[in-house]
Write a protein that holds these residues in place. Structure first.
Motif, mmCIF file in Angstrom:
data_model
loop_
_atom_site.group_PDB
_atom_site.id
_atom_site.type_symbol
_atom_site.label_atom_id
_atom_site.label_comp_id
_atom_site.label_asym_id
_atom_site.label_seq_id
_atom_site.Cartn_x
_atom_site.Cartn_y
_atom_site.Cartn_z
ATOM 1 N N VAL B 34 0.835 -1.204 0.000
ATOM 2 C CA VAL B 34 0.000 0.000 0.000
ATOM 3 C C VAL B 34 0.871 1.257 0.000
ATOM 4 O O VAL B 34 0.634 2.191 -0.776
ATOM 5 C CB VAL B 34 -0.971 0.009 1.206
ATOM 6 C CG1 VAL B 34 -1.855 1.240 1.167
ATOM 7 C CG2 VAL B 34 -1.809 -1.267 1.217
ATOM 8 N N GLU B 35 1.916 1.234 0.824
ATOM 9 C CA GLU B 35 2.817 2.391 0.885
ATOM 10 C C GLU B 35 3.522 2.601 -0.455
ATOM 11 O O GLU B 35 3.656 3.723 -0.932
ATOM 12 C CB GLU B 35 3.867 2.197 2.004
ATOM 13 C CG GLU B 35 3.286 2.319 3.409
ATOM 14 C CD GLU B 35 2.457 3.594 3.584
ATOM 15 O OE1 GLU B 35 2.957 4.662 3.196
ATOM 16 O OE2 GLU B 35 1.310 3.511 4.080
ATOM 17 N N ILE B 36 3.961 1.491 -1.044
ATOM 18 C CA ILE B 36 4.670 1.595 -2.328
ATOM 19 C C ILE B 36 3.727 2.090 -3.425
ATOM 20 O O ILE B 36 4.076 2.963 -4.214
ATOM 21 C CB ILE B 36 5.311 0.244 -2.698
ATOM 22 C CG1 ILE B 36 6.401 -0.082 -1.665
ATOM 23 C CG2 ILE B 36 5.914 0.278 -4.099
ATOM 24 C CD1 ILE B 36 7.109 -1.383 -1.894
ATOM 25 N N ALA B 37 2.500 1.565 -3.427
ATOM 26 C CA ALA B 37 1.519 2.001 -4.432
ATOM 27 C C ALA B 37 1.249 3.500 -4.299
ATOM 28 O O ALA B 37 1.161 4.220 -5.301
ATOM 29 C CB ALA B 37 0.226 1.203 -4.291
ATOM 30 N N LYS B 38 1.132 3.977 -3.071
ATOM 31 C CA LYS B 38 0.882 5.408 -2.854
ATOM 32 C C LYS B 38 2.050 6.253 -3.360
ATOM 33 O O LYS B 38 1.858 7.306 -3.963
ATOM 34 C CB LYS B 38 0.635 5.691 -1.360
ATOM 35 C CG LYS B 38 -0.815 5.431 -0.975
ATOM 36 C CD LYS B 38 -1.023 5.230 0.502
ATOM 37 C CE LYS B 38 -0.799 6.457 1.346
ATOM 38 N NZ LYS B 38 -1.046 6.107 2.783
ATOM 39 N N ARG B 39 3.260 5.762 -3.116
ATOM 40 C CA ARG B 39 4.435 6.497 -3.595
ATOM 41 C C ARG B 39 4.427 6.581 -5.130
ATOM 42 O O ARG B 39 4.640 7.643 -5.708
ATOM 43 C CB ARG B 39 5.716 5.802 -3.111
ATOM 44 C CG ARG B 39 6.979 6.605 -3.410
ATOM 45 C CD ARG B 39 8.224 5.911 -2.894
ATOM 46 N NE ARG B 39 8.868 5.134 -3.938
ATOM 47 C CZ ARG B 39 9.476 3.966 -3.738
ATOM 48 N NH1 ARG B 39 9.508 3.418 -2.530
ATOM 49 N NH2 ARG B 39 10.053 3.335 -4.743
ATOM 50 N N TYR B 40 4.125 5.465 -5.782
ATOM 51 C CA TYR B 40 4.096 5.468 -7.247
ATOM 52 C C TYR B 40 3.019 6.392 -7.792
ATOM 53 O O TYR B 40 3.210 7.076 -8.794
ATOM 54 C CB TYR B 40 3.879 4.047 -7.779
ATOM 55 C CG TYR B 40 5.051 3.121 -7.546
ATOM 56 C CD1 TYR B 40 6.346 3.625 -7.460
ATOM 57 C CD2 TYR B 40 4.856 1.750 -7.422
ATOM 58 C CE1 TYR B 40 7.416 2.772 -7.245
ATOM 59 C CE2 TYR B 40 5.917 0.893 -7.212
ATOM 60 C CZ TYR B 40 7.204 1.411 -7.123
ATOM 61 O OH TYR B 40 8.251 0.569 -6.921
ATOM 62 N N ASP B 41 1.875 6.391 -7.120
ATOM 63 C CA ASP B 41 0.767 7.254 -7.531
ATOM 64 C C ASP B 41 1.211 8.716 -7.476
ATOM 65 O O ASP B 41 1.018 9.483 -8.426
ATOM 66 C CB ASP B 41 -0.416 6.989 -6.584
ATOM 67 C CG ASP B 41 -1.616 7.865 -6.883
ATOM 68 O OD1 ASP B 41 -1.950 8.023 -8.067
ATOM 69 O OD2 ASP B 41 -2.222 8.393 -5.938
ATOM 70 N N THR B 42 1.852 9.110 -6.375
ATOM 71 C CA THR B 42 2.323 10.488 -6.214
ATOM 72 C C THR B 42 3.380 10.835 -7.261
ATOM 73 O O THR B 42 3.426 11.957 -7.763
ATOM 74 C CB THR B 42 2.955 10.671 -4.809
ATOM 75 O OG1 THR B 42 2.089 10.049 -3.870
ATOM 76 C CG2 THR B 42 3.136 12.114 -4.453
ATOM 77 N N GLU B 43 4.224 9.872 -7.589
ATOM 78 C CA GLU B 43 5.300 10.121 -8.557
ATOM 79 C C GLU B 43 4.796 10.192 -9.998
ATOM 80 O O GLU B 43 5.538 10.555 -10.893
ATOM 81 C CB GLU B 43 6.353 8.999 -8.477
ATOM 82 C CG GLU B 43 7.249 9.079 -7.265
ATOM 83 C CD GLU B 43 8.270 7.933 -7.262
ATOM 84 O OE1 GLU B 43 8.356 7.176 -8.253
ATOM 85 O OE2 GLU B 43 8.970 7.788 -6.254
ATOM 86 N N GLY B 44 3.519 9.789 -10.222
ATOM 87 C CA GLY B 44 2.961 9.917 -11.571
ATOM 88 C C GLY B 44 2.819 8.620 -12.347
ATOM 89 O O GLY B 44 2.686 8.646 -13.573
#
Lengths: 203, 255
Positions: B34-44
């Motif tokens: 979940v944390e990794i997915a959120k980071r990727y989402d923020t990064e575009g």
């Protein structure tokens, strides 16, 4: 408290739509419902749809259809993807299906070739033809997420257009109805802004 | 303008943790999905793919919970694969918040499952994952492998991808098992043969080690989307850097 009804007729990405609305809501109550009384007492309606249009039309029972048609005429309504296509006059999908006729235009198959893949799947630009409150604070030609194999090539109610091989209508606006071919709930910040605008929209 | 080429980070999830191995071995822990997915989402990131690599009966509920919590916090498309064998599996994944499901081994064992799934849920949410391995006896020829690469089927990849398109697949996730985990780049010969033969989008996967590999997948392979795991997990490159590199090479990407 303002109540938003996400209409559940058995078809559609209801949870992703309601999660996205919840993410931007301040005070609104978001409900997923097929209850006609709840739909009647809600302030705004969201009409999603996913899959084949014929299945969507058939899943939409006569009673529910009557209520929704009545309520859609007077409340701010957001229709998404196949939900949007259902509001048009007709679709050539599944050998021809009659639509609800609330918006002008017909739905046709997107023509594919080696460069133009179908389904049209992915992020594409939404180009403004007119201004609208629901596009507030979203830059013209922003990218939104699309997944569809059928589209409406032109409409008197067109608000934005998008190009995939040919131009097609990517959103419609008529009175209290706002309808989009793309998925705002999957379109990151631009999509969330659109939902925020919908929650703030008054007519 | 036209549809943007997509960058899809892939999360290989084992018992609720993101892992990544070389040729499906040497698995190392890369963190909370979940944390990794959120980071990727923020990064575009344009989309997220999550593969449940254990896909056993016992860990299935963990998978649904992970899907649910990613889907409630990340507002980009989410594809989930691994162990999808029945219509009921697809229904549960879509209900948990997946936008698409990826079918692999069970499509090979029962091709009509693809048709049944596409008829029921629509082609737009049915991705067929094809794991390909070069044939040892013939050049420019690949066969479909299943069970994470352990089983050679003898089925020709080009014939197979044409067939699943007819059955209603909406997208092909094409992994070169020869390249997977090697960091040598996609097998672009394979990608271009598959993508030019079919009308649906192809996602290139397997072998990305640097940003040029992503560019080559689009420009040489003709892929609509490029998928990578380890270069993003271990922060060798951010999604944003990947997009800037693609844009600089003339590829249309979303910012």
């Amino acid at each position: 408290m303002t109540q938003i009804a996400v209409i559940d007729y058995g078809m559609g990405n209801l949870h992703s739509v309601s999660k996205a609305l919840e993410a931007v809501s301040q005070k609104e109550n978001i409900v997923i419902t097929s209850d006609q009384e709840v739909i009647k007492t809600s302030d705004k309606l969201v009409f999603p749809g996913v899959g084949a249009i014929k299945d969507c039309m058939e899943a939409f029972s006569n009673d529910l259809k009557e209520t929704v048609l009545e309520e859609v005429k007077k409340k701010p309504t957001l229709a998404i993807c196949v939900g949007m296509q259902m509001l048009l006059e007709s679709s050539e999908e599944n050998g021809g299906v009659e639509g609800l006729g609330l918006l002008n235009g017909k739905v046709c198959k997107i023509q594919s070739n080696q460069d133009i893949k179908v389904p049209h799947m992915g992020w594409n630009q939404v180009n403004y033809l007119k201004e609208h409150f629901l596009l507030k604070d979203i830059i013209d030609s922003s990218y939104f997420y699309f997944v569809h194999s059928y589209c409406c090539p032109s409409s008197k109610d067109a608000l934005t257009e998008t190009i995939h091989g040919e131009k097609f209508v990517s959103s419609f606006a008529k009175d209290n109805i706002f309808a989009v071919q793309f998925h705002p709930e999957k379109s990151q910040s631009a999509g969330l802004q659109l939902y925020k605008n919908f929650l703030n929209w008054s007519i | 303008m036209s549809v943007a080429k997509r960058i899809i980070p892939c999360l290989d999830v084992d018992k609720g943790r993101v892992v990544k191995g070389v040729n499906f071995l040497n698995i190392r822990d890369a963190g909370d999905p979940v944390e990794i997915a959120k980071r990727y989402d923020t990064e575009g990131a344009d989309e997220i793919t999550m593969l449940d690599i254990t896909a056993s009966h016992e860990t299935r509920d963990t998978t649904y919970k992970t899907v649910e919590s990613i889907a409630s916090q990340v507002f980009i498309p989410l594809t989930v694969g691994g162990g999808v064998r029945k219509i009921e599996d697809i229904k549960k994944l879509l209900r948990s918040g997946a936008d698409k499901v990826s079918i692999n081994t069970s499509a090979v064992e029962n091709p009509s499952f693809v048709k049944e799934a596409a008829d029921k849920f629509g082609s737009q949410c049915i991705v067929v994952a094809v794991d390909a391995k070069a044939k040892t006896d013939k050049e420019n020829s690949w066969e479909v492998v299943t069970y994470g690469g352990r089983n050679r089927t003898g089925i020709d990849v080009l014939e197979w991808t044409e067939k699943v398109v007819q059955y209603g697949a909406g997208e092909i996730l094409l992994t070169s098992m020869d390249r997977d985990g090697t960091k040598e780049g996609f097998d672009n010969n394979l990608v271009s043969k598959v993508s030019s033969g079919i009308s649906i989008p192809v996602i290139a996967s397997g072998g990305v080690g640097n940003l040029d590999h992503l560019i080559d997948g689009v420009k040489i392979g003709g892929a609509e989307a490029v998928l990578a795991a380890s270069i993003f997990h271990f922060s060798e490159f951010s999604i944003k850097e990947a997009k800037e590199a693609m844009k600089a090479s003339g590829i249309t990407v979303r910012f």
